[in-house]
Design a protein around this motif. Structure first.
Motif, PDB file in Angstrom:
ATOM      1  N   PHE A   1       0.830  -1.204   0.000  1.00 10.63           N
ATOM      2  CA  PHE A   1       0.000   0.000   0.000  1.00 10.63           C
ATOM      3  C   PHE A   1       0.867   1.257   0.000  1.00 10.63           C
ATOM      4  CE2 PHE A   1      -2.098   3.489   2.181  1.00 10.63           C
ATOM      5  CZ  PHE A   1      -3.220   3.627   1.397  1.00 10.63           C
TER       6      PHE A   1
ATOM      7  N   ARG B   1       3.995   1.561  -0.794  1.00 11.67           N
ATOM      8  CA  ARG B   1       4.878   1.708  -1.949  1.00 11.67           C
ATOM      9  C   ARG B   1       4.085   1.894  -3.237  1.00 11.67           C
ATOM     10  NH1 ARG B   1       9.872  -1.954  -2.392  1.00 11.67           N
ATOM     11  NH2 ARG B   1       8.338  -3.273  -3.403  1.00 11.67           N
ATOM     12  N   GLY B   2       2.805   1.551  -3.187  1.00 10.12           N
ATOM     13  CA  GLY B   2       2.005   1.617  -4.409  1.00 10.12           C
ATOM     14  C   GLY B   2       1.355   2.972  -4.645  1.00 10.12           C
ATOM     15  N   THR B   3       1.289   3.795  -3.599  1.00 14.30           N
ATOM     16  CA  THR B   3       0.686   5.120  -3.783  1.00 14.30           C
ATOM     17  C   THR B   3       1.733   6.196  -3.527  1.00 14.30           C
ATOM     18  OG1 THR B   3      -0.041   5.142  -1.494  1.00 14.30           O
ATOM     19  CG2 THR B   3      -1.622   4.349  -3.109  1.00 14.30           C
ATOM     20  N   SER B   4       1.350   7.428  -3.823  1.00 19.68           N
ATOM     21  CA  SER B   4       2.313   8.516  -3.686  1.00 19.68           C
ATOM     22  C   SER B   4       2.378   9.002  -2.250  1.00 19.68           C
ATOM     23  CB  SER B   4       1.875   9.696  -4.539  1.00 19.68           C
ATOM     24  OG  SER B   4       1.647   9.279  -5.837  1.00 19.68           O
TER      25      SER B   4
ATOM     26  N   LEU C   1       2.620  12.013  -1.415  1.00 17.92           N
ATOM     27  CA  LEU C   1       1.778  13.202  -1.304  1.00 17.92           C
ATOM     28  C   LEU C   1       0.331  12.814  -1.002  1.00 17.92           C
ATOM     29  CD1 LEU C   1       2.039  16.197  -1.378  1.00 17.92           C
ATOM     30  CD2 LEU C   1       1.594  16.177  -3.831  1.00 17.92           C
ATOM     31  N   VAL C   2      -0.136  11.753  -1.662  1.00 19.38           N
ATOM     32  CA  VAL C   2      -1.496  11.266  -1.396  1.00 19.38           C
ATOM     33  C   VAL C   2      -1.607  10.827   0.058  1.00 19.38           C
ATOM     34  CG1 VAL C   2      -3.246   9.585  -2.053  1.00 19.38           C
ATOM     35  CG2 VAL C   2      -1.723  10.526  -3.796  1.00 19.38           C
TER      36      VAL C   2
ATOM     37  N   TYR D   1      -1.644  13.895   2.437  1.00 23.19           N
ATOM     38  CA  TYR D   1      -2.938  14.577   2.441  1.00 23.19           C
ATOM     39  C   TYR D   1      -3.972  13.738   3.153  1.00 23.19           C
ATOM     40  CZ  TYR D   1      -1.465  18.269  -0.776  1.00 23.19           C
ATOM     41  OH  TYR D   1      -0.856  19.340  -1.351  1.00 23.19           O
ATOM     42  N   TRP D   2      -3.914  12.451   2.937  1.00 24.57           N
ATOM     43  CA  TRP D   2      -4.889  11.568   3.559  1.00 24.57           C
ATOM     44  C   TRP D   2      -4.752  11.622   5.073  1.00 24.57           C
ATOM     45  CZ3 TRP D   2      -6.811   7.152   5.869  1.00 24.57           C
ATOM     46  CH2 TRP D   2      -8.028   6.688   5.337  1.00 24.57           C
TER      47      TRP D   2
ATOM     48  N   ASN E   1      12.200  13.741   0.588  1.00 22.56           N
ATOM     49  CA  ASN E   1      10.751  13.649   0.729  1.00 22.56           C
ATOM     50  C   ASN E   1      10.206  14.530   1.837  1.00 22.56           C
ATOM     51  OD1 ASN E   1      10.194  12.001  -1.412  1.00 22.56           O
ATOM     52  ND2 ASN E   1      10.477  10.116  -0.253  1.00 22.56           N
TER      53      ASN E   1
ATOM     54  N   LEU F   1      -3.069   2.930  -6.626  1.00 26.07           N
ATOM     55  CA  LEU F   1      -2.802   1.512  -6.370  1.00 26.07           C
ATOM     56  C   LEU F   1      -3.183   0.678  -7.577  1.00 26.07           C
ATOM     57  CD1 LEU F   1      -3.939   0.594  -2.752  1.00 26.07           C
ATOM     58  CD2 LEU F   1      -1.648   0.470  -3.739  1.00 26.07           C
TER      59      LEU F   1
ATOM     60  N   SER G   1      -0.433   1.300 -10.244  1.00 19.86           N
ATOM     61  CA  SER G   1       0.987   0.999 -10.003  1.00 19.86           C
ATOM     62  C   SER G   1       1.234  -0.471  -9.666  1.00 19.86           C
ATOM     63  CB  SER G   1       1.567   1.914  -8.926  1.00 19.86           C
ATOM     64  OG  SER G   1       1.002   1.627  -7.679  1.00 19.86           O
TER      65      SER G   1
END
Ligand SMILES: Nc1ncnc2c1ncn2[C@@H]1O[C@H](COP(=O)(O)OP(=O)(O)OP(=O)(O)O)[C@@H](O)[C@H]1O
Ligand SMILES: [Mg+2]
Lengths: 221, 273, 223
Positions: free
Chosen positions: A60, A62-65, A67-68, A71-72, A158, C199, C202
């Motif tokens: 999870f 590593r799969g999203t940014s 920045l996302v 913000y989340w 980062n 997700l 990627s």
């Protein structure tokens, strides 16, 4: 305005920002190391549930940014009743994100320890915890130090994202100064140089030093 | 390195029997370490010379300099009468430039201890690479030549395999075919059997024996297999410390070595089996 | 529970977000294309005999790699106007992200080239192949498989870094989600959807890259 005047006027703000960046870096690093150890060990567990939790966490993050995620954590988690101050939200997001990458390094480092070492520790009937803590991890640690050096540079870079939730770090100060002076080359150029100096002349030499010390401790110098 | 003087070396060898290869006062140094010391060596056309000697004595270096894989510190190497490492400029010898080296080294082929086949090409493609890309041959002609050579080394049936699917002995035979496909005048073999399992050494030595018997190639071979060296060489050179300590016909050198170091080396090799 | 997921709102904003996702993919693709080419140039330039060229390029690559991308994006976007050169958000963004990743890719290429055994170069000399043919026919095909893993990682990496382009107004996913959030005061749905879309793209991409890597290795006959 000459560059010297510019530095005289705004130098202290760059300095303040750099200090905040250093704090963010330090706290996020601590968090990332803890998470990496935990998730890395969990991923090697024989229990499928424990392993599954680690895999989901790692994939999870590593799969999203980042920045996302940032913000989340800052905007959405409060809806669940979990409110972080922006400073905390900043290093927590960075630490959790890089911890996921670090977990893979921990796993790889542990797997790189020769099987004979496990068997020798087993033959001495060390408890599983002692086997890991006293025999395997120290060796794994030396093996994974070089990639951790790279990871910490990534982490430092980062931390600049926390400026986007208004943590007053170096990036944030640069943005503010640019907004009031419009001297973009000087402002962003100075910030770039400070980040470069931190990465190249603080973090990297420190990691090299740590590598040398650890290798000597293990008698591999 | 400016204005080196090579005037004591002839621009070209003349006379009745020009050697195929001549090392003329050749020296090679790595920093303070002298690996080859004033080496003089002539190899006649069609001659098979074997180089033996202890580890580190400079055997590989001799071959690598002839293949132009290493630069030379002093001296000149001649191939077929013309300088290899140097070229004529305004009536004087100067160090060869890259173009001249490329042109000259086309006469020389080499097989390596670790084969160095191109892993992404099949055996046949390995053999065709040089003829097509360097000699500019038509694909069909290059293919015919390569198949013939693979046949010669007994690898025709494996021509479409990649190196990873071949045994060490098979790879080395393909490597020999690949070098031969360039039609070199001089072939160099550097310990081509040292990386092989004992049971497949024979298949490679057989191929080399075949070349000696049926083809008029000039060959220089470095080997640790004394029996093989004795069988097939015209002359054996014993290297020690960057110099030729002793050279003679194989019968003489192996049964009646003159120098003490040669005797020591040969008895040490014999003891090791 | 204080939070409530609003499905009607979700369906309302999803098309907008999916549309923005196309921009994200476009940005990632363009940036990657720049990085792939520029990275190769940076890698090959470091192999020229000139020590000075190698030194300057190495330092440049090090500098790019040790400073934050977000700062580089700001730098490229704002420095132009100061000197009378106005770059649009897309142009500035593509330059910044392409340059940033070209530094990383040049390291990947360098590693790939160095992983080719020395014996391969020597065999090329022994066969008398020209330098250009040596690179093109022998060395680069062997460098590709070991470079592919790194190249794939950075493809996913560039995709995940595109949200940073929102800060200069590139209308990609994050920018769109921000806009939805600030106009509706609802953050839960847009940010969560953005996370899911990332997700969903990627993870399969990473898996595909691994499959592709194996395919290339087999195709080239390397085990
Ligand atoms: N690139 C190099 N740099 C420094 N020294 C080198 C280099 N290549 C070879 N040498 C040295 O040159 C000497 C001769 O090497 P060479 O490879 O010719 O020996 P050899 O007779 O082939 O030995 P072996 O039987 O072990 O293959 C050795 O002492 C070696 O250490
Ligand atoms: Mg040798």
């Amino acid at each position: 305005m000459s560059y010297i005047d510019f530095l005289k006027e705004y130098g202290h703000r760059f300095l303040d920002g750099t200090l905040v960046t250093a704090e963010q870096f330090f706290l996020a690093t601590l968090l990332a190391i803890c998470i990496a150890l935990l998730a890395g060990l969990m991923k090697l567990s024989r229990n499928r549930l424990i392993r599954g939790v680690a895999v989901v966490y790692i994939e999870f993050f590593r799969g999203t940014s980042l920045l996302v995620q940032l913000y989340w954590i800052f905007f959405v988690l409060p809806l669940f009743g979990l409110t972080f101050e922006k400073f905390t939200a900043g290093f927590v997001a960075v630490g959790m994100n890089l911890g996921a990458y670090g977990a893979e390094l921990v796993r790889g480092g542990i797997q790189s320890v020769p099987k004979g070492q496990w068997e020798a520790a087993y033959a001495l009937s060390l408890s599983p915890f002692k086997r890991m803590w006293r025999i395997i991890l120290p060796q794994a640690f030396v093996n994974m130090l070089p990639p951790w050096g790279n990871l910490l540079i990534e982490l430092l870079k980062n931390t600049a994202l926390v400026a986007l939730i208004s943590v007053s770090d170096l990036m944030f100060e640069a943005k503010q100064i640019n907004g009031s002076t419009f001297l973009s080359a000087q402002t962003f150029g100075t910030a770039l140089i400070i980040y470069y100096v931190l990465a190249r002349f603080v973090v990297t030499p420190f990691m090299r030093w740590l590598e040398r010390v650890m290798r000597r401790k293990l008698g591999r110098a | 390195m400016m204005d080196e003087d090579f005037s004591q070396y002839p621009l070209e060898l003349t006379g009745d029997d020009i050697p195929m290869v001549r090392f003329s006062r050749v020296s090679k140094r790595y920093g303070a370490l002298t690996v080859l010391d004033n080496l003089d060596l002539d190899v006649a056309a069609g001659e098979m010379i074997t180089i033996i000697g202890p580890s580190g004595s400079g055997k590989t270096t001799v071959l690598r300099m002839l293949m132009t894989l290493e630069t030379i510190n002093e001296g000149v190497i001649y191939v077929d009468g013309k300088p290899l490492t140097h070229m004529e400029k305004c009536g004087k010898l100067v160090r060869a430039d890259r173009r001249y080296l490329r042109q000259m080294r086309a006469q020389i082929g080499m097989c390596f201890q670790h084969f160095n086949l191109f892993p992404h090409m099949t055996a046949l493609e390995n053999c065709m690479e040089g003829p097509v890309q360097v000699l500019g041959m038509k694909k069909a002609a290059a293919r015919a030549r390569s198949e013939e050579l693979l046949e010669l080394v007994g690898m025709a049936d494996k021509r479409d395999q990649h190196p990873a699917r071949l045994s060490g002995g098979q790879q080395q035979r393909v490597a020999i075919a690949r070098a031969l496909a360039m039609r070199p005048k001089v072939m160099l073999f550097d310990e081509v059997t040292s990386a092989l399992d004992p049971e497949v050494i024979g298949e490679v030595t057989t191929v080399i024996r075949n070349l000696v018997d049926k083809h008029n190639l000039t060959m220089l071979m470095v080997t640790h297999q004394m029996g093989f060296a004795k069988d097939i060489s015209d002359r054996v050179c014993f290297f020690f410390d960057g110099k030729i300590e002793e050279q003679n016909s194989p019968e003489e050198l192996f049964s009646n070595p003159q120098k003490e170091r040669t005797q020591q080396f040969l008895s040490a090799v014999k003891e090791a089996g | 529970m204080p939070f409530n997921w609003n499905w009607a709102f979700t369906w309302e904003i999803l098309p907008k977000l999916l549309h923005a996702a196309l921009n994200t993919l476009l940005a990632a693709g363009l940036g990657y294309a720049i990085a792939v080419v520029l990275g190769l140039i940076l890698a090959l330039a470091q192999r020229t005999p000139s020590r000075a060229v190698t030194f300057v390029i190495r330092e440049f690559v090090e500098f790019i790699r040790s400073t934050p991308l977000i700062l580089q994006i700001f730098f490229v976007y704002y420095v132009g106007p100061q000197f009378g050169l106005r770059l649009g958000p897309w142009t500035a963004g593509m330059i910044a992200i392409g340059l940033h990743y070209s530094a990383y890719l040049s390291e990947v290429y360098r590693g790939g080239l160095q992983a080719v055994p020395k014996g391969q170069w020597e065999a090329c000399t022994a066969l008398n192949l020209s330098p250009a043919k040596t690179y093109w026919r022998i060395i680069i095909p062997q460098a590709i498989p070991s470079a592919l893993a790194g190249m794939g990682n950075y493809l996913v990496g560039i995709f995940k870094d595109t949200p940073m382009l929102s800060v200069i107004g590139v209308a990609e996913l994050m920018h769109t989600a921000n806009a939805i959030g600030s106009s509706s005061y609802r953050y839960l749905e847009p940010y969560t959807l953005v996370g899911i879309i990332f997700l969903a793209i990627s993870l399969p991409t990473a898996a595909l890259i691994r499959i592709f890597e194996g395919y290339v290795r087999r195709k080239l006959g390397l085990k």
